[in-house]
Write a protein that holds these residues in place. Structure first.
Motif, PDB file in Angstrom:
ATOM      1  N   VAL A 132       0.831  -1.200   0.000  1.00 56.32           N
ATOM      2  CA  VAL A 132       0.000   0.000   0.000  1.00 56.32           C
ATOM      3  C   VAL A 132       0.872   1.259   0.000  1.00 56.32           C
ATOM      4  N   THR A 133       1.875   1.263   0.847  1.00 55.56           N
ATOM      5  CA  THR A 133       2.754   2.436   0.945  1.00 55.56           C
ATOM      6  C   THR A 133       3.392   2.752  -0.397  1.00 55.56           C
ATOM      7  N   TRP A 134       3.870   1.720  -1.089  1.00 57.28           N
ATOM      8  CA  TRP A 134       4.541   1.932  -2.375  1.00 57.28           C
ATOM      9  C   TRP A 134       3.580   2.450  -3.436  1.00 57.28           C
ATOM     10  N   VAL A 135       2.367   1.928  -3.449  1.00 51.90           N
ATOM     11  CA  VAL A 135       1.369   2.390  -4.415  1.00 51.90           C
ATOM     12  C   VAL A 135       1.010   3.848  -4.134  1.00 51.90           C
ATOM     13  N   VAL A 136       0.782   4.169  -2.871  1.00 55.33           N
ATOM     14  CA  VAL A 136       0.417   5.542  -2.500  1.00 55.33           C
ATOM     15  C   VAL A 136       1.552   6.508  -2.841  1.00 55.33           C
ATOM     16  N   VAL A 137       2.779   6.123  -2.536  1.00 58.66           N
ATOM     17  CA  VAL A 137       3.923   6.989  -2.864  1.00 58.66           C
ATOM     18  C   VAL A 137       4.020   7.191  -4.374  1.00 58.66           C
TER      19      VAL A 137
END
Length: 161
Positions: A132-137
């Protein structure tokens, strides 16, 4: 032709320039207002869904922050309309354009934060995945590129020196 006219590239009075800039600004605000109002409307309905009670404390906190950001963005992006209505006819349009432009910039930043927080919440609830963090970033970088980097690059590249 004055130095100011050469720099601006137009032959217009300060009032004509303010009128043109106001029209341009309101067209831009209409696009952003529509997006933030639709997003904010959907956010307001989440708390009334059955699944809301099942959210973790962290997800509920993200939701509350997202709603507050959405409300703030809505206020900032509707602000120029109220500003115009309250100062109309007072011969302060150049100053009103500057203030409305600042409100719009703040509203766009708040919209960016609202969309990012919404994406965090939705992806956390929908996937429970570590990515999730990577997609959001990645999406945030895309927003920054589209909303700030490309326009600033174009402004710098095409500005009259």
């Amino acid at each position: 032709m004055t130095d100011e006219e050469t720099r601006r590239g137009r032959h217009e009075t300060e009032d004509e320039r303010a009128d043109r800039m106001w029209t341009d600004l309101i067209q831009e605000v209409r696009v952003a207002q529509t997006g933030v109002q639709i997003l904010f409307g959907f956010l307001l309905t989440v708390v009334f869904q059955q699944k809301y009670a099942q959210l973790s404390h962290v997800d509920k906190t993200i939701y509350i922050v997202t709603v507050v950001l959405g409300a703030s963005a809505t206020g900032a992006l509707i602000g120029p309309v109220s500003l115009h209505r309250l100062v109309s006819g007072r011969r302060v349009k150049p100053e009103a354009v500057r203030l409305a432009s600042r409100l719009t910039s703040i509203g766009l930043f708040l919209l960016l934060a609202t969309m990012t927080a919404s994406l965090v919440l939705i992806l956390r609830v929908a996937t429970h995945g570590g990515y999730v963090t990577w997609v959001v970033v990645a999406v945030l970088v895309w927003y920054l590129l589209c909303w700030y980097a490309v326009p600033l690059w174009a402004r710098r590249r095409h500005s009259v020196r």
